[in-house]
Design a protein around this motif. Sequence first.
Motif, PDB file in Angstrom:
ATOM      1  N   VAL A  35       0.806  -1.229   0.000  1.00 49.44           N
ATOM      2  CA  VAL A  35       0.000   0.000   0.000  1.00 49.44           C
ATOM      3  C   VAL A  35       0.839   1.280   0.000  1.00 49.44           C
ATOM      4  N   ARG A  36       2.161   1.153  -0.065  1.00 50.68           N
ATOM      5  CA  ARG A  36       3.040   2.318  -0.105  1.00 50.68           C
ATOM      6  C   ARG A  36       3.876   2.208  -1.385  1.00 50.68           C
ATOM      7  N   LYS A  37       3.624   3.113  -2.335  1.00 45.10           N
ATOM      8  CA  LYS A  37       4.119   2.941  -3.705  1.00 45.10           C
ATOM      9  C   LYS A  37       5.028   4.086  -4.151  1.00 45.10           C
ATOM     10  N   ASN A  38       6.086   3.712  -4.848  1.00 49.91           N
ATOM     11  CA  ASN A  38       7.006   4.691  -5.449  1.00 49.91           C
ATOM     12  C   ASN A  38       6.425   5.159  -6.788  1.00 49.91           C
ATOM     13  N   ILE A  39       6.044   6.431  -6.833  1.00 44.40           N
ATOM     14  CA  ILE A  39       5.562   7.038  -8.080  1.00 44.40           C
ATOM     15  C   ILE A  39       6.429   8.258  -8.360  1.00 44.40           C
ATOM     16  N   GLU A  40       7.212   8.174  -9.407  1.00 45.29           N
ATOM     17  CA  GLU A  40       8.120   9.256  -9.807  1.00 45.29           C
ATOM     18  C   GLU A  40       9.045   9.673  -8.660  1.00 45.29           C
ATOM     19  N   ASN A  41       9.578   8.651  -8.010  1.00 44.21           N
ATOM     20  CA  ASN A  41      10.560   8.832  -6.932  1.00 44.21           C
ATOM     21  C   ASN A  41       9.996   9.550  -5.698  1.00 44.21           C
ATOM     22  N   LYS A  42       8.704   9.419  -5.508  1.00 47.18           N
ATOM     23  CA  LYS A  42       8.051   9.865  -4.274  1.00 47.18           C
ATOM     24  C   LYS A  42       7.207   8.708  -3.758  1.00 47.18           C
ATOM     25  N   LEU A  43       7.066   8.626  -2.440  1.00 48.16           N
ATOM     26  CA  LEU A  43       6.295   7.519  -1.864  1.00 48.16           C
ATOM     27  C   LEU A  43       4.868   7.976  -1.564  1.00 48.16           C
ATOM     28  N   TYR A  44       3.915   7.230  -2.085  1.00 44.11           N
ATOM     29  CA  TYR A  44       2.507   7.550  -1.876  1.00 44.11           C
ATOM     30  C   TYR A  44       1.814   6.450  -1.065  1.00 44.11           C
ATOM     31  N   LEU A  45       0.904   6.888  -0.189  1.00 40.38           N
ATOM     32  CA  LEU A  45       0.081   5.963   0.585  1.00 40.38           C
ATOM     33  C   LEU A  45      -1.210   5.722  -0.188  1.00 40.38           C
ATOM     34  N   LEU A  46      -1.374   4.505  -0.677  1.00 43.12           N
ATOM     35  CA  LEU A  46      -2.503   4.188  -1.558  1.00 43.12           C
ATOM     36  C   LEU A  46      -3.823   4.026  -0.815  1.00 43.12           C
ATOM     37  N   VAL A  47      -3.760   3.815   0.508  1.00 42.98           N
ATOM     38  CA  VAL A  47      -4.996   3.567   1.265  1.00 42.98           C
ATOM     39  C   VAL A  47      -5.416   4.774   2.110  1.00 42.98           C
ATOM     40  N   TYR A  48      -4.805   5.922   1.871  1.00 42.80           N
ATOM     41  CA  TYR A  48      -5.208   7.110   2.633  1.00 42.80           C
ATOM     42  C   TYR A  48      -6.687   7.401   2.348  1.00 42.80           C
ATOM     43  N   GLY A  49      -7.484   7.470   3.424  1.00 40.51           N
ATOM     44  CA  GLY A  49      -8.910   7.766   3.259  1.00 40.51           C
ATOM     45  C   GLY A  49      -9.724   6.614   2.707  1.00 40.51           C
ATOM     46  N   LYS A  50      -9.144   5.403   2.675  1.00 39.85           N
ATOM     47  CA  LYS A  50      -9.877   4.240   2.156  1.00 39.85           C
ATOM     48  C   LYS A  50     -10.004   3.190   3.261  1.00 39.85           C
ATOM     49  N   VAL A  51     -11.166   3.146   3.894  1.00 40.30           N
ATOM     50  CA  VAL A  51     -11.383   2.254   5.030  1.00 40.30           C
ATOM     51  C   VAL A  51     -12.063   0.968   4.564  1.00 40.30           C
ATOM     52  N   ALA A  52     -11.409  -0.164   4.840  1.00 39.52           N
ATOM     53  CA  ALA A  52     -11.938  -1.463   4.400  1.00 39.52           C
ATOM     54  C   ALA A  52     -12.809  -2.124   5.463  1.00 39.52           C
ATOM     55  N   ALA A  53     -12.633  -1.720   6.717  1.00 41.01           N
ATOM     56  CA  ALA A  53     -13.443  -2.270   7.818  1.00 41.01           C
ATOM     57  C   ALA A  53     -13.688  -1.161   8.834  1.00 41.01           C
ATOM     58  N   MET A  54     -14.927  -1.054   9.291  1.00 41.04           N
ATOM     59  CA  MET A  54     -15.300   0.015  10.232  1.00 41.04           C
ATOM     60  C   MET A  54     -16.439  -0.488  11.110  1.00 41.04           C
ATOM     61  N   ASN A  55     -16.199  -0.531  12.415  1.00 44.47           N
ATOM     62  CA  ASN A  55     -17.199  -1.056  13.350  1.00 44.47           C
ATOM     63  C   ASN A  55     -17.096  -0.353  14.698  1.00 44.47           C
ATOM     64  N   VAL A  56     -18.165  -0.465  15.473  1.00 36.92           N
ATOM     65  CA  VAL A  56     -18.129  -0.059  16.873  1.00 36.92           C
ATOM     66  C   VAL A  56     -17.951  -1.325  17.688  1.00 36.92           C
ATOM     67  N   ASP A  57     -16.838  -1.422  18.401  1.00 37.02           N
ATOM     68  CA  ASP A  57     -16.496  -2.626  19.166  1.00 37.02           C
ATOM     69  C   ASP A  57     -16.384  -2.310  20.654  1.00 37.02           C
ATOM     70  N   PRO A  58     -16.673  -3.318  21.500  1.00 34.49           N
ATOM     71  CA  PRO A  58     -16.297  -3.153  22.915  1.00 34.49           C
ATOM     72  C   PRO A  58     -14.771  -3.060  22.990  1.00 34.49           C
ATOM     73  N   ILE A  59     -14.268  -2.191  23.830  1.00 29.92           N
ATOM     74  CA  ILE A  59     -12.817  -2.018  23.910  1.00 29.92           C
ATOM     75  C   ILE A  59     -12.122  -3.312  24.354  1.00 29.92           C
ATOM     76  N   GLU A  60     -12.873  -4.146  25.086  1.00 25.10           N
ATOM     77  CA  GLU A  60     -12.310  -5.422  25.546  1.00 25.10           C
ATOM     78  C   GLU A  60     -11.982  -6.365  24.391  1.00 25.10           C
ATOM     79  N   LYS A  61     -12.554  -6.083  23.207  1.00 23.47           N
ATOM     80  CA  LYS A  61     -12.306  -6.935  22.040  1.00 23.47           C
ATOM     81  C   LYS A  61     -10.951  -6.645  21.390  1.00 23.47           C
TER      82      LYS A  61
END
Length: 286
Positions: A35-61
């Motif tokens: 998810v971290r890619k070299n594009i024109e000699n700069k490193l880009y984060l490909l998953v910035y702002g892209k959430v694949a899982a999102m839940n409300v969990d008990p903190i004990e989990k």
Amino acid sequence: MKLAELYKKEKDKVRCLACSHKCLISEGKTGICGVRKNIENKLYLLVYGKVAAMNVDPIEKKPLYHFLPGTSSFSIGTVGCNFKCDFCQNFEISQITRQVKIFGKNISPKEIVKRAMQAKCKSISYTYNEPAIFIEFVKDIAKIAKEKKLKNILVTNGYLSKECFDYIKNYVDAMNIDLKSFSEKFYTKYCGGKLKPVLETIKMAHNAGIHVELTTLVIPALNDSEEEFEKIAKFIASVDKNIPWHISRFFPMYKMQNKEITPLETLRRAKRIGEKYLNYVYVGNV
């Protein structure tokens, strides 16, 4: 996609500094995490702002038993991981970058914090996959969360680089760190990493005043010997005997579907050994 902050240029390649692999990445390629890619000699984060899982969990989990007990934590993760654990419990998202393109729901740091508050959560957990690989996204969320009096939690394999830890430490309130084994051979063969950086992260987090709890997934015939339990417990005690140790039951998963479920007696044995050295030992996933 967003320009990463944790990297440096080395001639016609870039050196990622987000985790202890410190991948040297050629043009058009990604590091081990995918998810971290070299594009024109700069490193880009490909998953910035892209959430694949999102839940409300008990903190004990998470599991966290000694931090905001009885509260809910707004939990998010992306795709990708810097480990390749054969026993991964979230392989559908963590290992997916090896087969398909990046995916996830587009959502801003501000919106994540807003949703956490609407759900009456007291914290945001960066979990499900390894937060070190999307640490710039974590920091942008954590900054806003801190302003809104929400706590920030990393659920991590502990493979953060020193640069990554220093980058995020002032925004992290608690960490659950996997201590998967006390064997370099185990880490190399089954995780694609090394033990030493994990031990260093545990010590750095504790020394920084971050609340730390540790988890060991006990896998039959791989990391379930009394000798190993003893080594883990002694190490934790050498840092602080008040660090809670969660001993978690393994269920057949991913590339280890032929393994048996961890016998309860094995977990009880680990607990007995742990309690010789530590004040808080818990059996989980039962």
